[in-house]
Motif scaffolding. Structure first.
Motif, mmCIF file in Angstrom:
data_model
loop_
_atom_site.group_PDB
_atom_site.id
_atom_site.type_symbol
_atom_site.label_atom_id
_atom_site.label_comp_id
_atom_site.label_asym_id
_atom_site.label_seq_id
_atom_site.Cartn_x
_atom_site.Cartn_y
_atom_site.Cartn_z
ATOM 1 N N ASP A 44 -0.381 7.549 3.935
ATOM 2 C CA ASP A 44 0.479 6.601 4.650
ATOM 3 C C ASP A 44 1.498 5.986 3.686
ATOM 4 N N LYS A 45 2.732 5.849 4.133
ATOM 5 C CA LYS A 45 3.819 5.409 3.265
ATOM 6 C C LYS A 45 3.509 4.102 2.548
ATOM 7 N N SER A 46 2.880 3.153 3.286
ATOM 8 C CA SER A 46 2.637 1.831 2.696
ATOM 9 C C SER A 46 1.571 1.890 1.606
ATOM 10 N N ASP A 47 0.685 2.900 1.691
ATOM 11 C CA ASP A 47 -0.360 3.016 0.666
ATOM 12 C C ASP A 47 0.091 3.843 -0.537
ATOM 13 N N ARG A 48 1.243 4.499 -0.376
ATOM 14 C CA ARG A 48 1.638 5.467 -1.395
ATOM 15 C C ARG A 48 1.840 4.872 -2.802
ATOM 16 N N PRO A 49 2.519 3.689 -2.943
ATOM 17 C CA PRO A 49 2.700 3.149 -4.298
ATOM 18 C C PRO A 49 1.370 2.894 -5.013
ATOM 19 N N THR A 50 0.388 2.301 -4.337
ATOM 20 C CA THR A 50 -0.914 2.025 -4.965
ATOM 21 C C THR A 50 -1.607 3.325 -5.322
ATOM 22 N N ALA A 51 -1.539 4.290 -4.386
ATOM 23 C CA ALA A 51 -2.196 5.573 -4.654
ATOM 24 C C ALA A 51 -1.539 6.244 -5.862
ATOM 25 N N GLY A 52 -0.213 6.154 -5.932
ATOM 26 C CA GLY A 52 0.524 6.759 -7.060
ATOM 27 C C GLY A 52 0.078 6.155 -8.376
ATOM 28 N N GLN A 53 -0.004 4.815 -8.380
ATOM 29 C CA GLN A 53 -0.425 4.139 -9.618
ATOM 30 C C GLN A 53 -1.811 4.599 -10.058
ATOM 31 N N LYS A 54 -2.712 4.677 -9.055
ATOM 32 C CA LYS A 54 -4.089 5.097 -9.381
ATOM 33 C C LYS A 54 -4.102 6.499 -9.953
#
Ligand code: FA5
Length: 336
Positions: A44-54
């Motif tokens: 999901d687009k809104s979760d993408r930045p956090t997932a990317g960081q992880k």
């Protein structure tokens, strides 16, 4: 995933199995981490930045775990090859430099004179007054021996000069040779005529640097000793030399002059940019010089010359300031 990769790296017992584990987890095409990255689009687009960081944090931890295991097994790959070495990258061209223009000139001059039968001879740069002056008919008290015109070495004997004896006359005195004419003496002391040599090397004088003077420069000395040698032979050799090195259209002239070791003597000039420039001195070897080296002046005759190598090189290549040759400026030197 992170723990699994770390464990796999730690289990590797040699560099090959470590490499296998690296490809499995960090491989650029189909590594596990790459697969995870490929799935980022499905998040999901809104979760993408956090997932990317992880994912980035995970990747850097896996990389450092790999680096640790690599260190443990030694950095060298199979057959001692560093696994990080990429043979497909373009090489870095080493700076290898090239032959200095004055050395190029020296080689060229030797070649031209060699064709006229002159062989190269050498002498030391640190000389004694006998070879630099006395045998060349430059007696004690001659102004050419003045310490202001020469680089005397402060050896123990030279220091005796402080006790009231003229330093330049003390036994054991040494100086940097001020002319290559020293080699004339050294060759004649050791060889019997006929002689036909040149000597190319450094000489030193405390001259104020300007466009045509430098305190260290090079001379080409020439010496020919035989029977019935004449001034005409000298002029021919110098003219042939000048035509070969500077071209058929070079204008040269001989001016009457004086050197203690030649009689008669001339100065040799070439015409350049509207004026005459002196490039050497020459003459018939003085009988006193023959006597100093043990030759019979009634039986032999000869000529000698001493030319400034820098000035020849400057004229040939259109260099207008001698200091450029010794500046070490690569922009200048690369042109030769
Ligand atoms: C001599 O040194 C004599 N030994 C030449 C000679 C040899 C005469 C054999 C007769 C027989 P002179 O001091 O003029 O002569 O120097 C010769 C050449 O060296 C000059 O014509 C000039 O081209 C060069 N020269 C002299 N001083 C310098 C300097 N400071 N920097 C660069 N070139 C110099």
């Amino acid at each position: 995933l992170e723990d699994e990769a770390r464990a796999a790296f730690e289990q590797a017992t040699d560099i090959d199995s470590l490499e296998e584990a690296r490809v499995k987890y960090l491989g650029a095409k189909s590594g596990v981490l790459k697969d995870v990255a490929k799935q980022m689009g499905t998040i999901d687009k809104s979760d993408r930045p956090t997932a990317g960081q992880k994912l980035n944090a995970c990747k850097s931890n896996v990389e450092s775990a790999f680096a640790q295991s690599q260190e443990r097994l030694g950095n060298d790959g199979p057959d001692g090859i560093d696994p990080t070495f990429d043979p497909t990258l373009p090489g870095v061209r080493p700076n290898i430099g090239h032959v200095h223009p004055i050395t190029q000139t020296i080689n060229h001059l030797m070649e031209i004179m060699g064709r006229m039968g002159f062989e190269a001879a050498e002498g030391p740069e640190v000389e004694d007054p006998w070879h630099n002056f006395v045998a060349l008919n430059i007696p004690e008290d001659h102004p050419a021996r003045d310490p202001l015109d020469n680089f005397y070495l402060a050896s123990a004997a030279s220091m005796a000069g402080d006790k009231g004896v003229k330093r330049e006359n003390v036994e054991g005195t040494r100086l940097l040779r001020s002319q290559t004419s020293t080699v004339q003496i050294r060759v004649m002391e050791n060889t019997q005529p006929p002689i036909r040599i040149i000597s190319l090397g450094r000489v030193y004088r405390p001259d104020q640097p300007d466009a045509t003077h430098f305190p260290m420069f090079h001379q080409m000395e020439g010496l020919l000793v035989d029977t019935n040698v004449t001034m005409a032979n000298l002029k021919t050799v110098l003219r042939v030399f000048a035509n070969n090195y500077l071209g058929d259209d070079v204008e040269i002239r001989f001016r009457p002059s004086f050197f203690p070791f030649t009689e008669p003597s001339v100065e040799v000039d070439f015409f350049w940019n509207g004026s005459w420039i002196e490039f050497g001195g020459a003459g018939m070897v003085d009988p006193d010089v023959f006597k100093a080296v043990g030759y019979d002046p009634d039986k032999v005759s000869g000529f000698a010359f001493g030319l400034g190598v820098e000035r020849l090189c400057m004229r040939r290549h259109g260099i207008t300031d001698i200091r450029d040759l010794y500046s070490g400026d690569l922009r200048f030197l690369r042109q030769f």
